[in-house]
Design a protein around this motif. Structure first.
Motif, PDB file in Angstrom:
ATOM      1  N   UNK A  44       0.849  -1.191   0.000  1.00 41.79           N
ATOM      2  CA  UNK A  44       0.000   0.000   0.000  1.00 41.79           C
ATOM      3  C   UNK A  44       0.886   1.244   0.000  1.00 41.79           C
ATOM      4  N   UNK A  45       0.377   2.348  -0.534  1.00 44.11           N
ATOM      5  CA  UNK A  45       1.160   3.593  -0.533  1.00 44.11           C
ATOM      6  C   UNK A  45       1.407   4.081   0.889  1.00 44.11           C
ATOM      7  N   UNK A  46       2.482   4.824   1.068  1.00 46.45           N
ATOM      8  CA  UNK A  46       2.792   5.374   2.383  1.00 46.45           C
ATOM      9  C   UNK A  46       3.323   6.792   2.239  1.00 46.45           C
ATOM     10  N   UNK A  47       3.202   7.551   3.300  1.00 52.61           N
ATOM     11  CA  UNK A  47       3.711   8.919   3.297  1.00 52.61           C
ATOM     12  C   UNK A  47       4.896   9.067   4.247  1.00 52.61           C
ATOM     13  N   UNK A  48       5.341   7.952   4.831  1.00 54.50           N
ATOM     14  CA  UNK A  48       6.463   8.028   5.767  1.00 54.50           C
ATOM     15  C   UNK A  48       7.245   6.718   5.759  1.00 54.50           C
ATOM     16  N   UNK A  49       8.407   6.782   6.328  1.00 58.74           N
ATOM     17  CA  UNK A  49       9.236   5.592   6.477  1.00 58.74           C
ATOM     18  C   UNK A  49       9.723   5.557   7.924  1.00 58.74           C
ATOM     19  N   UNK A  50       9.701   4.386   8.499  1.00 59.87           N
ATOM     20  CA  UNK A  50      10.147   4.228   9.883  1.00 59.87           C
ATOM     21  C   UNK A  50      11.669   4.103   9.922  1.00 59.87           C
ATOM     22  N   UNK A  51      12.239   4.365  11.070  1.00 58.55           N
ATOM     23  CA  UNK A  51      13.696   4.366  11.224  1.00 58.55           C
ATOM     24  C   UNK A  51      14.330   3.025  10.850  1.00 58.55           C
ATOM     25  N   UNK A  52      13.635   1.926  11.089  1.00 56.99           N
ATOM     26  CA  UNK A  52      14.210   0.609  10.811  1.00 56.99           C
ATOM     27  C   UNK A  52      13.850   0.075   9.421  1.00 56.99           C
ATOM     28  N   UNK A  57      14.457  -0.073  -4.471  1.00 51.85           N
ATOM     29  CA  UNK A  57      14.088   0.335  -5.822  1.00 51.85           C
ATOM     30  C   UNK A  57      14.109  -0.889  -6.720  1.00 51.85           C
ATOM     31  N   UNK A  58      13.258  -0.866  -7.729  1.00 48.15           N
ATOM     32  CA  UNK A  58      13.275  -1.911  -8.745  1.00 48.15           C
ATOM     33  C   UNK A  58      13.616  -1.269 -10.085  1.00 48.15           C
ATOM     34  N   UNK A  59      13.812  -2.103 -11.075  1.00 46.16           N
ATOM     35  CA  UNK A  59      14.010  -1.580 -12.426  1.00 46.16           C
ATOM     36  C   UNK A  59      12.699  -1.621 -13.211  1.00 46.16           C
ATOM     37  N   UNK A  60      11.594  -1.717 -12.499  1.00 51.82           N
ATOM     38  CA  UNK A  60      10.268  -1.711 -13.105  1.00 51.82           C
ATOM     39  C   UNK A  60       9.793  -0.261 -13.197  1.00 51.82           C
ATOM     40  N   UNK A  61       9.566   0.198 -14.413  1.00 48.57           N
ATOM     41  CA  UNK A  61       9.153   1.589 -14.631  1.00 48.57           C
ATOM     42  C   UNK A  61       7.657   1.680 -14.889  1.00 48.57           C
ATOM     43  N   UNK A  62       7.107   2.802 -14.538  1.00 49.16           N
ATOM     44  CA  UNK A  62       5.709   3.104 -14.817  1.00 49.16           C
ATOM     45  C   UNK A  62       5.465   2.957 -16.326  1.00 49.16           C
ATOM     46  N   UNK A  81      -4.173   9.329 -13.957  1.00 49.00           N
ATOM     47  CA  UNK A  81      -4.039   8.028 -14.613  1.00 49.00           C
ATOM     48  C   UNK A  81      -3.352   6.985 -13.738  1.00 49.00           C
ATOM     49  N   UNK A  82      -2.447   7.441 -12.891  1.00 50.55           N
ATOM     50  CA  UNK A  82      -1.718   6.547 -11.984  1.00 50.55           C
ATOM     51  C   UNK A  82      -1.869   7.122 -10.574  1.00 50.55           C
ATOM     52  N   UNK A  83      -2.923   6.717  -9.862  1.00 51.99           N
ATOM     53  CA  UNK A  83      -3.188   7.299  -8.539  1.00 51.99           C
ATOM     54  C   UNK A  83      -2.023   7.189  -7.547  1.00 51.99           C
ATOM     55  N   UNK A  84      -1.156   6.189  -7.695  1.00 54.83           N
ATOM     56  CA  UNK A  84      -0.007   6.053  -6.792  1.00 54.83           C
ATOM     57  C   UNK A  84       1.161   6.949  -7.184  1.00 54.83           C
TER      58      UNK A  84
END
Length: 164
Positions: A44-52, A57-62, A81-84
Motif C-alpha cells: 500500500x502507498x505510504x507517506x512516511x518511512x520508519x527508522x528501521x 528500488x526496482x528496475x520496473x518503470x511506470x 491516470x496513476x493514482x499512486x
C-alpha cells in the motif's frame, strides 16, 4: 555576474517554472519502489518511512514512461491516470525520502547542490546525465510487462548511485 536561482533561492522560494527546472529528468522517481515490512500483508502507498525500514528500488518503470527520453507520456494527467504517482511539491517536500539520493530536489533540500551532470549545468541537455548513467535509459522494464507480485526479482541498486 549574478548566481543562478538554484544557488540563491530555497526550493520553497522558487517560482513554478524554476521548480520544474530543477527536475533533472532522470525518471528514477518513475520506478516502482517498496518498503520491506514483514508486518504488512498487502502493499500500500505510504507517506512516511520508519527508522528501521529501507526503500528498495526496482528496475520496473511506470507504463507511462518513455524510457528513451526519460519523460512521462502523460505528464499533465499522470496523477489521475496513476493514482499512486507521487507529485513532488513544495508542500510535501518533507516527505522526500522516497526520492533517490541523486534527485536534484533532494540534493538541494539536503544542501548538496546540483550534480555536474544536471541539464541546467549542461546547456539544458540530458546528454551528460545519460552518459554518466544517472537516468533510467536502457535499464528498465515496463510495469505492464511484468508480474508486480514478483517485484523482488527486479530489485536494483543502480538507482541509489549518486555522483558528486
Amino acid at each position: 555576474m549574478s548566481l543562478p536561482y538554484w544557488q540563491t533561492k530555497t526550493l520553497e522560494q522558487m517560482t513554478g517554472a524554476e521548480w520544474e527546472g530543477i527536475c533533472d529528468g532522470c525518471a528514477k522517481c518513475c520506478l516502482h519502489k517498496f518498503i520491506d515490512d514483514e508486518s504488512v500483508d498487502e502493499a500500500e502507498p505510504t507517506t512516511h518511512i520508519k527508522a528501521d525500514e529501507q526503500i528498495h528500488y526496482t528496475n520496473i518503470a511506470c507504463g507511462l514512461l518513455n524510457t528513451k527520453t526519460c519523460s512521462c507520456t502523460q505528464y499533465a494527467k499522470r496523477t489521475t491516470l496513476v493514482p499512486d504517482c507521487v507529485k513532488l511539491t513544495k508542500d510535501n517536500l518533507q516527505d522526500i525520502f522516497f526520492m533517490p539520493p541523486s534527485c536534484s530536489y533532494r540534493r538541494l533540500h539536503e544542501g548538496r547542490g546540483l550534480p555536474s551532470w544536471h541539464p541546467l549545468l549542461n546547456k539544458g541537455k540530458k546528454t551528460a546525465m545519460h552518459l554518466a548513467g544517472m537516468s533510467v535509459r536502457g535499464k528498465t522494464v515496463a510495469d505492464h510487462d511484468v508480474d508486480l507480485e514478483q517485484f523482488e526479482d527486479y530489485i536494483a541498486l543502480w538507482p541509489l548511485h549518486d555522483l558528486d
